[in-house]
Enzyme design. Structure first.
Site: not given
Ligand code: NAD
Ligand code: TYD
Length: 373
Positions: A40, A87, A137-139, A163, A166-167, A193, A202, A311
Site C-alpha cells: 500500500l 508489485a 514492460t516494453d520499456e 525505472y 530496474s525492470k 495500459n 500517468k 524521454h
Molecule cells: P502501480 O504503481 O499502479 O501499482 C504497484 C503496486 O505495487 C501498488 O499497489 C503498490 O502498493 C505495490 N507495491 C509497491 N512496492 C511494493 C512492495 N515493496 N511490496 C509490496 N507491494 C508493493 O503499478 P501498475 O501500473 O499496476 O503496474 C504493475 C506492474 O505492471 C509493474 O510491475 C509494472 O512495471 C508493470 N507494467 C505496467 C504498465 C503500465 O502501463 N502501467 C505496463 C507494462 C508493465
Molecule cells: P506515462 O503515462 O508516464 O507512461 P510511460 O512513461 O511509462 O510511457 O507517460 C506516457 C507518455 O506521456 C510519455 O511519453 C510521457 C508523456 N507524458 C506527458 O507528456 N505529460 C504528462 O504529464 C505525463 C505524466 C506523461
C-alpha cells in the site's frame, strides 16, 4: 504446456493492473484462492479491491515483497501454486527524481520473491507444479525510431530510465532463477495500459482529471512521443493466457497494435470530454472548473512543458508470439476502451479525489511547473 493455477499469490494486487487482474481472475474462476500481498504505497489502495472485497476466495495481506520470510510463510500456509508478480515502483518520472526506491522494490523486491519461491517450491519440494509469472514492460527494450520495426522478444535490452533499468534487472533475475535453479518462470513485457483504477499521475488519467478540474494538462516536449496503448483488461487476459498455456522459461510481448502520439491522445480525450459535457448537463454542475462546463474547448488546457530527461521517443510491440502461439487477441477496441475509461472516471470521482492526496500534488508542483506554451 498447460498449467492449472488454483492458489495464487498476487503481489501489487492493490495497484492499477494488479487490482484489475484480481477482479478479472475472480470473475472468471470459481473456487481456488487469491492472496494479495501489497505494501500500500501511494500507488496502492484498498479501495481498488472494493468490488471483490467480500469474495470468499480473496485474502488481503498488507506487507512488503522484500520481506522474504513473510513471502515464504504465505507460500507455505496458503499452499500457493502460482505467484503473479505485479508489485513495483512504476512511474518513470518518479524514477528520474528518486531512483533508489526503484532498485529497492523492483530489483531487491523481485529477488526476495525469487528466493522465497526457490526455498519453498524447490528446496522444500512443496511446489511440484508451481509457476512464477513476472509482469514486466516494453520499456526494457529502449526507444524506437519512427521507421524501426516493433519490439520482439529477441530485441536486445536497452533500458533508458532508472525505472526501465530496474525492470530489466528484475527480468534478468527471473530468467537466471529458471536457468540456474530450475524455477518454473514466465515473463510478459507489455505496452502502456489504460483503464479503471489508473493512478492519476500517468498521462491518460492525469489528463482526464485535470480536464475535469480545469487544470493545465502538461505535454512533455513536442508531444510527438509515441506509445502503444492496451486496455488493462486485455493485459489481464494476456497474463492469464501465459499462466495457463505459456512455456516455462519463455517471455511474451503483449501489446495493442495501437500506437498514438501523446498530443493526439490528449486531443482525443479533450474531444471526448467536450462531447460528454454536451450530452449530459449535470456534468457542468459537478465539474464547474472544467472549460467544457462553460462551452470552452478542453484543448485550451493543453500546455507544452519541458521534456522528460532521456524521454524515449517511441515504443511499439510485436505481439505475434502470444497471438500465434497462445491464441491471444485484445478484445477491446481503443475507441470503446478510451470512452469506457472516461465514463469510469466520471462515475468514480470519489475514487480519484481520494487517491490523489496532498503529497502527490505537492510533488507534481515541485517537479513539473509548466515551462510556457
Ligand atoms: P502501480 O504503481 O499502479 O501499482 C504497484 C503496486 O505495487 C501498488 O499497489 C503498490 O502498493 C505495490 N507495491 C509497491 N512496492 C511494493 C512492495 N515493496 N511490496 C509490496 N507491494 C508493493 O503499478 P501498475 O501500473 O499496476 O503496474 C504493475 C506492474 O505492471 C509493474 O510491475 C509494472 O512495471 C508493470 N507494467 C505496467 C504498465 C503500465 O502501463 N502501467 C505496463 C507494462 C508493465
Ligand atoms: P506515462 O503515462 O508516464 O507512461 P510511460 O512513461 O511509462 O510511457 O507517460 C506516457 C507518455 O506521456 C510519455 O511519453 C510521457 C508523456 N507524458 C506527458 O507528456 N505529460 C504528462 O504529464 C505525463 C505524466 C506523461
Amino acid at each position: 504446456m498447460t498449467h492449472h493455477p488454483q492458489r495464487l499469490l498476487v503481489t501489487g494486487g492493490a495497484g492499477f493492473i494488479g487490482a484489475n487482474f484480481v477482479h478479472h481472475w475472480l470473475s472468471a474462476h470459481e473456487g481456488g484462492r487469491v492472496v494479495v500481498l501489497d505494501a500500500l504505497t501511494y500507488a496502492g489502495n484498498r479501495a481498488n479491491l472494493d468490488p471483490v472485497r467480500a469474495h470468499p476466495a480473496l485474502r488481503f495481506v498488507h506487507g512488503d515483497i522484500r520481506d522474504t520470510a513473510l513471502v515464504g510463510d504465505l507460500l507455505r500456509e496458503e499452499t500457493i501454486d502460482t505467484l503473479v508478480h505485479f508489485a513495483a515502483e512504476s512511474h518513470v518520472d518518479r524514477s528520474i527524481h528518486g531512483p533508489d526506491a526503484f532498485i529497492d522494490t523492483n530489483v531487491n523486491g523481485t529477488h526476495s520473491l525469487l528466493k522465497a519461491a526457490r526455498q519453498v517450491w524447490l528446496a522444500e519440494r512443496r511446489g511440484p507444479a508451481h509457476r512464477f509469472h513476472h509482469v514486466s514492460t516494453d520499456e526494457v527494450y529502449g526507444s524506437l525510431g519512427s521507421a524501426d520495426p516493433a519490439f520482439t522478444e529477441t530485441t536486445p535490452y536497452a533500458p533508458n530510465s532508472p525505472y526501465a533499468a530496474s525492470k530489466a534487472a528484475s527480468d534478468h533475475l527471473v530468467r537466471a532463477y529458471h536457468h540456474t535453479y530450475g524455477l518454473a518462470v514466465t515473463t510478459s513485457n507489455c505496452s502502456n495500459n489504460y483503464g479503471p483504477y489508473h493512478f492519476p499521475e500517468k498521462l491518460i488519467p492525469l489528463a482526464i482529471v485535470n480536464l475535469l478540474d480545469g487544470k493545465p494538462v502538461p505535454i512533455y516536449g513536442d508531444g510527438r512521443n509515441i506509445r502503444d496503448w492496451l486496455y488493462v483488461e486485455d493485459h489481464c487476459r494476456g497474463i492469464t493466457r501465459v499462466l495457463t498455456h505459456g512455456w516455462i522459461g519463455e517471455t511474451y510481448n503483449i501489446g495493442g497494435n495501437n500506437e498514438w502520439a501523446n498530443l493526439d491522445i490528449v486531443r482525443h480525450l479533450c474531444r471526448l470530454v467536450d462531447e460528454a459535457f454536451a450530452a449530459d448537463v449535470t456534468l457542468a454542475a459537478r465539474f464547474p472548473q472544467a472549460p467544457a462546463a462553460r462551452g470552452i474547448p478542453s484543448e485550451t488546457l493543453i500546455r507544452f512543458v519541458t521534456d522528460r530527461p532521456g524521454h524515449d521517443r517511441r515504443y511499439a510491440i510485436d505481439a505475434n508470439r502470444i497471438v500465434c502461439e497462445l491464441g491471444f487477441a485484445p478484445a477491446e477496441r481503443f475507441e470503446t476502451g478510451i470512452a469506457r475509461t472516461l465514463a469510469w472516471y466520471l462515475a468514480h470521482e470519489d475514487w480519484w479525489r481520494g487517491v490523489m492526496d496532498g503529497s502527490y500534488r505537492q510533488w507534481v508542483a515541485r517537479h513539473y511547473a509548466p515551462a510556457g506554451t
